[in-house]
Scaffold this motif. Structure first.
Motif, PDB file in Angstrom:
ATOM      1  N   UNK A   1      -8.280  10.995  43.388  1.00  0.00           N
ATOM      2  CA  UNK A   1      -6.902  11.373  43.710  1.00  0.00           C
ATOM      3  C   UNK A   1      -5.938  10.862  42.645  1.00  0.00           C
ATOM      4  N   UNK A   2      -4.931  11.655  42.369  1.00  0.00           N
ATOM      5  CA  UNK A   2      -3.951  11.238  41.365  1.00  0.00           C
ATOM      6  C   UNK A   2      -2.975  10.226  41.972  1.00  0.00           C
ATOM      7  N   UNK A   3      -2.499   9.338  41.127  1.00  0.00           N
ATOM      8  CA  UNK A   3      -1.590   8.282  41.552  1.00  0.00           C
ATOM      9  C   UNK A   3      -0.162   8.796  41.428  1.00  0.00           C
ATOM     10  N   UNK A   4       0.613   8.645  42.481  1.00  0.00           N
ATOM     11  CA  UNK A   4       2.013   9.047  42.469  1.00  0.00           C
ATOM     12  C   UNK A   4       2.818   7.945  41.797  1.00  0.00           C
ATOM     13  N   UNK A   5       3.585   8.307  40.784  1.00  0.00           N
ATOM     14  CA  UNK A   5       4.400   7.333  40.069  1.00  0.00           C
ATOM     15  C   UNK A   5       5.800   7.313  40.667  1.00  0.00           C
ATOM     16  N   UNK A   6       6.347   6.125  40.783  1.00  0.00           N
ATOM     17  CA  UNK A   6       7.694   5.971  41.324  1.00  0.00           C
ATOM     18  C   UNK A   6       8.625   5.479  40.226  1.00  0.00           C
ATOM     19  N   UNK A   7       9.881   5.850  40.333  1.00  0.00           N
ATOM     20  CA  UNK A   7      10.873   5.375  39.374  1.00  0.00           C
ATOM     21  C   UNK A   7      11.078   3.885  39.576  1.00  0.00           C
ATOM     22  N   UNK A   8      11.151   3.172  38.491  1.00  0.00           N
ATOM     23  CA  UNK A   8      11.331   1.730  38.551  1.00  0.00           C
ATOM     24  C   UNK A   8      12.822   1.384  38.553  1.00  0.00           C
ATOM     25  N   UNK A   9      13.154   0.297  39.235  1.00  0.00           N
ATOM     26  CA  UNK A   9      14.527  -0.174  39.321  1.00  0.00           C
ATOM     27  C   UNK A   9      14.845  -0.985  38.071  1.00  0.00           C
ATOM     28  N   UNK A  10      16.015  -0.768  37.516  1.00  0.00           N
ATOM     29  CA  UNK A  10      16.439  -1.433  36.283  1.00  0.00           C
ATOM     30  C   UNK A  10      16.825  -2.885  36.536  1.00  0.00           C
ATOM     31  N   UNK A  11      16.390  -3.773  35.656  1.00  0.00           N
ATOM     32  CA  UNK A  11      16.844  -5.155  35.665  1.00  0.00           C
ATOM     33  C   UNK A  11      18.084  -5.212  34.779  1.00  0.00           C
ATOM     34  N   UNK A  12      19.204  -5.616  35.345  1.00  0.00           N
ATOM     35  CA  UNK A  12      20.473  -5.627  34.620  1.00  0.00           C
ATOM     36  C   UNK A  12      20.823  -7.037  34.150  1.00  0.00           C
ATOM     37  N   UNK A  13      21.799  -7.116  33.270  1.00  0.00           N
ATOM     38  CA  UNK A  13      22.290  -8.414  32.810  1.00  0.00           C
ATOM     39  C   UNK A  13      22.793  -9.250  33.986  1.00  0.00           C
ATOM     40  N   UNK A  14      23.452  -8.586  34.937  1.00  0.00           N
ATOM     41  CA  UNK A  14      23.991  -9.296  36.105  1.00  0.00           C
ATOM     42  C   UNK A  14      22.857  -9.907  36.934  1.00  0.00           C
ATOM     43  N   UNK A  15      21.759  -9.169  37.106  1.00  0.00           N
ATOM     44  CA  UNK A  15      20.628  -9.695  37.866  1.00  0.00           C
ATOM     45  C   UNK A  15      19.963 -10.853  37.118  1.00  0.00           C
ATOM     46  N   UNK A  16      19.852 -10.725  35.807  1.00  0.00           N
ATOM     47  CA  UNK A  16      19.266 -11.815  35.013  1.00  0.00           C
ATOM     48  C   UNK A  16      20.136 -13.066  35.136  1.00  0.00           C
ATOM     49  N   UNK A  17      21.446 -12.878  35.117  1.00  0.00           N
ATOM     50  CA  UNK A  17      22.367 -14.010  35.271  1.00  0.00           C
ATOM     51  C   UNK A  17      22.138 -14.702  36.616  1.00  0.00           C
ATOM     52  N   UNK A  18      21.990 -13.925  37.684  1.00  0.00           N
ATOM     53  CA  UNK A  18      21.759 -14.495  39.013  1.00  0.00           C
ATOM     54  C   UNK A  18      20.423 -15.233  39.057  1.00  0.00           C
ATOM     55  N   UNK A  19      19.389 -14.655  38.444  1.00  0.00           N
ATOM     56  CA  UNK A  19      18.088 -15.335  38.387  1.00  0.00           C
ATOM     57  C   UNK A  19      18.214 -16.672  37.657  1.00  0.00           C
ATOM     58  N   UNK A  20      18.904 -16.659  36.531  1.00  0.00           N
ATOM     59  CA  UNK A  20      19.070 -17.888  35.739  1.00  0.00           C
ATOM     60  C   UNK A  20      19.874 -18.941  36.497  1.00  0.00           C
ATOM     61  N   UNK A  21      20.857 -18.508  37.264  1.00  0.00           N
ATOM     62  CA  UNK A  21      21.664 -19.448  38.045  1.00  0.00           C
ATOM     63  C   UNK A  21      20.844 -20.099  39.153  1.00  0.00           C
ATOM     64  N   UNK A  22      19.767 -19.457  39.567  1.00  0.00           N
ATOM     65  CA  UNK A  22      18.902 -19.988  40.618  1.00  0.00           C
ATOM     66  C   UNK A  22      17.666 -20.697  40.077  1.00  0.00           C
ATOM     67  N   UNK A 130       7.650  -8.830  34.623  1.00  0.00           N
ATOM     68  CA  UNK A 130       7.531  -7.760  33.639  1.00  0.00           C
ATOM     69  C   UNK A 130       8.847  -6.983  33.477  1.00  0.00           C
ATOM     70  N   UNK A 131       9.754  -7.142  34.435  1.00  0.00           N
ATOM     71  CA  UNK A 131      11.058  -6.480  34.353  1.00  0.00           C
ATOM     72  C   UNK A 131      11.859  -6.936  33.132  1.00  0.00           C
ATOM     73  N   UNK A 132      11.640  -8.189  32.706  1.00  0.00           N
ATOM     74  CA  UNK A 132      12.339  -8.682  31.516  1.00  0.00           C
ATOM     75  C   UNK A 132      11.919  -7.873  30.288  1.00  0.00           C
ATOM     76  N   UNK A 133      10.651  -7.527  30.207  1.00  0.00           N
ATOM     77  CA  UNK A 133      10.129  -6.720  29.097  1.00  0.00           C
ATOM     78  C   UNK A 133      10.745  -5.319  29.137  1.00  0.00           C
ATOM     79  N   UNK A 134      10.865  -4.758  30.324  1.00  0.00           N
ATOM     80  CA  UNK A 134      11.481  -3.436  30.471  1.00  0.00           C
ATOM     81  C   UNK A 134      12.965  -3.485  30.092  1.00  0.00           C
ATOM     82  N   UNK A 135      13.656  -4.566  30.458  1.00  0.00           N
ATOM     83  CA  UNK A 135      15.058  -4.754  30.083  1.00  0.00           C
ATOM     84  C   UNK A 135      15.189  -4.734  28.559  1.00  0.00           C
ATOM     85  N   UNK A 136      14.308  -5.481  27.910  1.00  0.00           N
ATOM     86  CA  UNK A 136      14.330  -5.534  26.446  1.00  0.00           C
ATOM     87  C   UNK A 136      14.057  -4.150  25.850  1.00  0.00           C
ATOM     88  N   UNK A 137      13.019  -3.473  26.326  1.00  0.00           N
ATOM     89  CA  UNK A 137      12.638  -2.163  25.777  1.00  0.00           C
ATOM     90  C   UNK A 137      13.747  -1.135  25.945  1.00  0.00           C
TER      91      UNK A 137
END
Length: 184
Positions: A1-22, A130-137
């Motif tokens: 069976x083929x795998x259904x691909x889903x759209x990935x959610x973007x990691x934003x600068x604001x989310x990275x800031x919140x992660x870093x604050x925590x 891995x979202x950090x890598x996607x943010x960079x790319x």
């Protein structure tokens, strides 16, 4: 069976800031390095101070081919913001850490930050290491696709013909760095 691909959610600068604050100082520095370099977590963990050239501008990181997924050595760069965070974290930043411990630490930070959403029918969170890598790319690709793929170490169609010098990579990174800054 083929795998259904889903759209990935973007990691934003604001989310990275919140992660870093925590996060503590070591993990904050780690997340800034990941977001500004495009390294995989396993590549990042294999790097020692000798891999970083803090005297170059931009700050260059050499990644051994033994430590990459594609077994190809490459260089990437980190932002001055990430470099400052490394200095602030001190010697503890350079202590050897395991992937399992880093994933566990990130899980705690993600929970404190409130980023607990998962993709439907999946064990994967919207926000993961891995979202950090996607943010960079995403940001590097806006400068130049060959440049982005080169820093990420991706092997694509006819990549053997794309040969960018360290100087060309550094010049493009200088254009990219403002887009990767989280606070500055």
């Amino acid at each position: 069976p083929s795998i259904v691909k889903v759209s990935r959610v973007q990691l934003t600068r604001e989310k990275i800031k919140i992660l870093c604050q925590n996060a503590d100082l070591v993990h904050k520095a780690s997340y800034l390095v990941l977001a500004s370099s495009g390294m995989r977590m396993s590549e990042f963990l294999s790097c020692t101070p000798e891999n970083y050239n803090f005297k170059s501008d931009p700050i260059m990181v050499s990644i051994s081919g033994k430590k990459t997924k594609t077994k190809t050595e490459r260089i990437t760069f980190i932002s001055h913001e990430a470099s400052a965070a490394i200095r602030k974290a001190g010697r503890e930043f350079w202590l050897q850490r395991s992937l399992l411990n880093e994933e566990s630490a990130f899980s705690r930070v993600r929970k404190r930050a409130g980023f607990i959403e998962k993709y439907t029918d999946s064990v994967n969170y919207y926000v993961n290491l891995h979202s950090f890598r996607a943010f960079f790319r995403t940001n590097a690709g806006k400068i130049n696709q060959d440049f982005a793929e080169s820093l990420l170490g991706h092997g694509g169609y006819l990549t053997q013909y794309v040969r960018l010098s360290p100087e060309e990579l550094g010049s493009n990174y200088r254009k990219l760095e403002p887009k990767l800054r989280i606070w500055e």
